[in-house]
Write a protein that holds these residues in place. Structure first.
Motif, PDB file in Angstrom:
ATOM      1  N   THR A   2       0.819  -1.226   0.000  1.00 45.47           N
ATOM      2  CA  THR A   2       0.000   0.000   0.000  1.00 45.47           C
ATOM      3  C   THR A   2       0.849   1.271   0.000  1.00 45.47           C
ATOM      4  N   GLY A   3       2.163   1.121  -0.079  1.00 46.12           N
ATOM      5  CA  GLY A   3       3.045   2.282  -0.188  1.00 46.12           C
ATOM      6  C   GLY A   3       3.189   3.092   1.080  1.00 46.12           C
TER       7      GLY A   3
ATOM      8  N   THR B 261     -11.132   4.415  -2.155  1.00 47.77           N
ATOM      9  CA  THR B 261     -10.348   5.446  -2.834  1.00 47.77           C
ATOM     10  C   THR B 261     -10.634   6.851  -2.306  1.00 47.77           C
ATOM     11  N   THR B 262     -11.385   6.949  -1.204  1.00 47.89           N
ATOM     12  CA  THR B 262     -11.663   8.258  -0.606  1.00 47.89           C
ATOM     13  C   THR B 262     -10.362   8.954  -0.241  1.00 47.89           C
TER      14      THR B 262
ATOM     15  N   GLU C 187      -3.685   2.900  -8.198  1.00 53.78           N
ATOM     16  CA  GLU C 187      -2.779   1.988  -7.498  1.00 53.78           C
ATOM     17  C   GLU C 187      -3.542   1.064  -6.557  1.00 53.78           C
ATOM     18  N   ILE C 188      -4.455   1.657  -5.781  1.00 56.05           N
ATOM     19  CA  ILE C 188      -5.221   0.864  -4.816  1.00 56.05           C
ATOM     20  C   ILE C 188      -6.142  -0.117  -5.530  1.00 56.05           C
ATOM     21  N   LEU C 189      -6.797   0.319  -6.586  1.00 53.95           N
ATOM     22  CA  LEU C 189      -7.699  -0.576  -7.307  1.00 53.95           C
ATOM     23  C   LEU C 189      -6.931  -1.662  -8.056  1.00 53.95           C
TER      24      LEU C 189
ATOM     25  N   ARG D 219     -14.534  -0.858 -14.777  1.00 44.42           N
ATOM     26  CA  ARG D 219     -13.221  -1.343 -15.206  1.00 44.42           C
ATOM     27  C   ARG D 219     -12.730  -2.502 -14.338  1.00 44.42           C
ATOM     28  N   TYR D 220     -12.966  -2.422 -13.020  1.00 43.97           N
ATOM     29  CA  TYR D 220     -12.350  -3.392 -12.111  1.00 43.97           C
ATOM     30  C   TYR D 220     -13.278  -4.521 -11.669  1.00 43.97           C
TER      31      TYR D 220
END
Length: 276
Positions: free
Chosen positions: A119-120, A159-160, A169-171, A197-198
């Motif tokens: 998650t960076g 993604t809030t 990145e998260i998705l 998309r996901y």
């Protein structure tokens, strides 16, 4: 099931099925019941009628620790204990795996480190959570959910607070968890194009009811988007992924009408501007 807060009913006669090993995304306008549904699925809200079944068993009849080893949750808004550090908060995701016969281990250490790296937030390990930006905190909470290592993960608006690059990145990370690890994900998203998309499975809600459910290509149509969101649009093929892409209709600007007597009148080039 019926979902309600005290005397306020949010959804009545609601039936939802989450396919196993799917990336299910719940979409719909504000206050349609998306987050309430996720709270019910996560055992935080007991249905006023009906039940939530996890692997065929009423979720409220299972021990809390057993549910926590199966189901992880990233809530819409989370508050960290005052002064807690990033690594310490992420480590709390390992608590369901602890017990009298199993204490903190190198395996727990490895999972926490990998979750923060994914998650960076590894470089924030020693920072207090309450000093972070909204986007950084969101990624720390996601790292904690990942550290729980559950086969089922619920994400309420993951993604809030994130900019567009971090949203993707998260998705992308969620998609890898689904594709490579076979996890079942259920997420609430506001962005229709991200959802299309996901997701492998979409649930469209409006006014506490399910309007449609199925693959994105079947659920995201121009007629359905207008029905659910009241938004006139076109749905085209995403040139990158081939998934549905929602393009809102162009805003219609009303044409200004000339005032009385103005039609055909030539401007008075010698007129003096009126004073205040």
């Amino acid at each position: 099931m019926t979902l309600a807060y005290e005397r306020r009913t949010i959804a009545r006669d609601l039936t939802v099925a989450v396919p196993d090993r799917s990336f299910t995304v719940v979409i719909g306008p504000n206050a349609c019941g998306k987050s309430t549904l996720l709270r019910a699925l996560s055992r935080l809200l007991r249905p006023a009628a009906g039940s939530v079944l996890l692997d065929g068993e009423d979720i409220h009849r299972r021990p809390a620790r057993a549910v926590a080893r199966t189901l992880g949750l990233l809530p819409q808004s989370s508050v960290a204990p005052e002064g807690i550090g990033v690594a310490e908060l992420v480590a709390r995701g390992r608590y369901p795996h602890q017990g009298l016969l199993r204490q903190w281990s190198r395996e727990d250490e490895r999972v926490v480190a990998e979750s923060m790296a994914a998650t960076g937030v590894a470089d924030l390990a020693d920072r207090p959570v309450d000093e972070l930006s909204g986007g950084q905190r969101q990624r720390v909470w996601l790292a904690m959910a990942l550290a729980q290592q559950t086969p089922l993960l619920l994400l309420d608006e993951p993604t809030t607070y994130l900019d567009i690059a971090h949203q993707i990145e998260i998705l992308d990370l969620c998609a890898r968890l689904h594709e490579e690890q076979g996890r079942t994900l259920v997420a609430v998203l506001h962005d229709l194009n991200h959802a299309a998309r996901y997701a492998t499975h979409l649930i469209a809600m409006r006014d506490g009811r399910v309007v449609a459910a199925g693959p994105p290509g079947e659920v995201v149509t121009a007629a359905r988007v207008e029905e659910v969101f009241g938004l006139p649009c076109r749905v085209i093929e995403d040139p990158e992924t081939g998934t549905p892409l929602v393009v809102p209709a162009r805003r219609r600007v009303p044409t200004a009408r000339p005032g009385p007597g103005a039609e055909g009148a030539a401007p008075d080039r010698g007129a003096t501007p009126a004073g205040p």
